[in-house]
Write a protein that holds these residues in place. Structure first.
Motif, PDB file in Angstrom:
ATOM      1  N   ASP A 157    -119.921 -13.656  -4.479  1.00 32.20           N
ATOM      2  CA  ASP A 157    -119.203 -12.735  -4.023  1.00 32.20           C
ATOM      3  C   ASP A 157    -118.083 -12.329  -4.735  1.00 32.20           C
ATOM      4  O   ASP A 157    -117.417 -11.199  -4.328  1.00 32.20           O
ATOM      5  N   LEU A 158    -117.594 -13.301  -5.371  1.00 27.09           N
ATOM      6  CA  LEU A 158    -116.186 -13.306  -6.336  1.00 27.09           C
ATOM      7  C   LEU A 158    -116.200 -11.902  -6.682  1.00 27.09           C
ATOM      8  O   LEU A 158    -114.918 -11.093  -6.666  1.00 27.09           O
ATOM      9  N   PRO A 159    -116.957 -11.313  -7.846  1.00 26.42           N
ATOM     10  CA  PRO A 159    -116.705 -10.136  -8.373  1.00 26.42           C
ATOM     11  C   PRO A 159    -116.319  -8.698  -7.536  1.00 26.42           C
ATOM     12  O   PRO A 159    -115.656  -7.989  -7.729  1.00 26.42           O
TER      13      PRO A 159
ATOM     14  N   PHE B 284     -99.720  -5.437 -17.074  1.00 28.00           N
ATOM     15  CA  PHE B 284     -99.280  -6.027 -15.675  1.00 28.00           C
ATOM     16  C   PHE B 284     -99.841  -5.326 -14.531  1.00 28.00           C
ATOM     17  O   PHE B 284    -100.124  -4.171 -14.865  1.00 28.00           O
ATOM     18  N   LEU B 285     -99.510  -5.525 -13.285  1.00 31.89           N
ATOM     19  CA  LEU B 285    -100.104  -4.921 -12.286  1.00 31.89           C
ATOM     20  C   LEU B 285     -99.609  -3.548 -12.096  1.00 31.89           C
ATOM     21  O   LEU B 285    -100.276  -2.577 -11.534  1.00 31.89           O
TER      22      LEU B 285
ATOM     23  N   GLY C  19    -102.471  -8.128  -1.606  1.00 33.12           N
ATOM     24  CA  GLY C  19    -103.917  -8.156  -1.978  1.00 33.12           C
ATOM     25  C   GLY C  19    -104.425  -9.478  -2.621  1.00 33.12           C
ATOM     26  O   GLY C  19    -105.551 -10.168  -2.178  1.00 33.12           O
ATOM     27  N   VAL C  20    -103.480 -10.152  -3.287  1.00 34.72           N
ATOM     28  CA  VAL C  20    -103.663 -11.528  -3.951  1.00 34.72           C
ATOM     29  C   VAL C  20    -103.841 -12.473  -2.553  1.00 34.72           C
ATOM     30  O   VAL C  20    -104.542 -13.283  -2.778  1.00 34.72           O
ATOM     31  N   GLU C  21    -103.033 -12.440  -1.965  1.00 36.04           N
ATOM     32  CA  GLU C  21    -103.061 -13.503  -0.532  1.00 36.04           C
ATOM     33  C   GLU C  21    -104.196 -13.291   0.114  1.00 36.04           C
ATOM     34  O   GLU C  21    -104.761 -14.269   0.445  1.00 36.04           O
ATOM     35  N   ASP C  22    -104.800 -12.189   0.193  1.00 31.46           N
ATOM     36  CA  ASP C  22    -106.245 -11.947   0.647  1.00 31.46           C
ATOM     37  C   ASP C  22    -107.118 -12.589   0.002  1.00 31.46           C
ATOM     38  O   ASP C  22    -108.048 -13.469   0.649  1.00 31.46           O
TER      39      ASP C  22
ATOM     40  N   LYS D  13    -111.386  -5.138  -7.871  1.00 32.97           N
ATOM     41  CA  LYS D  13    -110.273  -4.498  -7.465  1.00 32.97           C
ATOM     42  C   LYS D  13    -109.201  -4.729  -8.315  1.00 32.97           C
ATOM     43  O   LYS D  13    -108.368  -3.842  -8.625  1.00 32.97           O
ATOM     44  N   PHE D  14    -108.802  -6.000  -8.607  1.00 33.12           N
ATOM     45  CA  PHE D  14    -107.835  -6.354  -9.432  1.00 33.12           C
ATOM     46  C   PHE D  14    -107.980  -5.732 -11.011  1.00 33.12           C
ATOM     47  O   PHE D  14    -106.960  -5.373 -11.624  1.00 33.12           O
ATOM     48  N   GLU D  15    -108.998  -5.921 -11.312  1.00 34.87           N
ATOM     49  CA  GLU D  15    -109.648  -5.305 -12.510  1.00 34.87           C
ATOM     50  C   GLU D  15    -109.147  -3.801 -12.773  1.00 34.87           C
ATOM     51  O   GLU D  15    -108.526  -3.439 -13.847  1.00 34.87           O
ATOM     52  N   ALA D  16    -109.759  -3.177 -11.684  1.00 30.97           N
ATOM     53  CA  ALA D  16    -109.343  -1.682 -11.695  1.00 30.97           C
ATOM     54  C   ALA D  16    -107.796  -1.225 -12.079  1.00 30.97           C
ATOM     55  O   ALA D  16    -107.417  -0.392 -12.585  1.00 30.97           O
TER      56      ALA D  16
END
Ligand SMILES: N[C@@H](CCC(=O)N[C@@H](CSC(=S)NCCc1ccccc1)C(=O)NCC(=O)O)C(=O)O
Length: 208
Positions: free
Chosen positions: A122-124, A141-142, A96-99, A129-132
């Motif tokens: 568009d960044l938000p 941590f993730l 997901g980070v790579e995307d 997704k990472f915030e959730a």
């Protein structure tokens, strides 16, 4: 493990996360900095599995592909989860980070002047997704309860986005806290304060 050598261009680029991870894991590494004009001659390029850098050498073991390098370091330094399920979730988050990183790199190198404002607008829709995930995991941590290679990748890409837009985490408290806590980890703080880190531009075209 090690000794580690990174071969890459004189930028943070796709080596930012692995450098932060090795620093936090108390690892030292050698840097072979490739001059782009030398690179264009093609000799070194011809030796690279995919014709690209970075390359990590771990003793006599050579690896390309930045995310494969992060996974290798994760295996070497107990940063790949406590079991198979956590490892799979960490893989998912790394992808997901790579995307997000690919979107960032495309904007930086191909659309900066015309696309930067639209990208930031568009960044938000990507950061939420990472915030959730960060908010739901509750450990800071993730995945799991300690840093994984996906955390270092997310941390580094968020640092880059904070340079692009200093307010981009203002509506994402879990991500903002994550960046603050990762930045405050003693070995990461030392590395981020170092000339070795500060002297490198984020990207190869001078845009950030
Ligand atoms: N999937 C690979 C991608 C590796 C990659 O794109 N490497 C680039 C450098 S990393 C990057 S973000 N490239 C963006 C543009 C750039 C090129 C050269 C130097 C710095 C930046 C590279 O080697 N370019 C030279 C070439 O292809 O001949 C990975 O994750 O390692």
């Amino acid at each position: 493990m090690g000794p580690y050598t990174i071969t890459y261009f004189g930028v943070r680029g796709r080596c930012g996360a692995m450098r932060i991870m090795m620093a936090d894991q108390g690892q030292e590494w050698k840097e072979i900095v490739v001059d782009f004009a030398d690179w264009m001659k093609g000799d070194l390029k011809a030796t690279c599995v995919f014709g690209q850098l970075p390359k990590l050498e771990d003793g006599g073991f050579a690896l390309y592909q930045s995310n494969a390098i992060l996974r290798h370091l994760g295996r070497n330094h107990d940063a790949y989860g406590k079991d198979g399920k956590e490892a799979a979730l960490i893989d998912m988050m790394c992808d997901g980070v790579e995307d997000l990183r690919l979107k960032y790199v495309k904007m930086i190198y191909q659309e900066y002047d015309t696309g930067k404002d639209v990208y930031i607008k568009d960044l938000p829709n990507h950061l939420d997704k990472f915030e959730a995930v960060m908010a739901k995991n509750k450990t800071g941590f993730l995945v799991g309860d300690k840093p994984s290679f996906a955390d270092y990748s997310l941390f580094e890409v968020l640092l880059n986005h904070l340079v692009l837009c200093s307010s981009c985490l203002d509506t994402f408290p879990s991500l903002k806290s994550f960046v603050e806590k990762m930045s405050a980890r003693p070995k990461i703080k030392t590395f981020l304060d170092s000339e070795a880190y500060k002297k490198l531009p984020i990207n190869g075209n001078g845009k950030q």
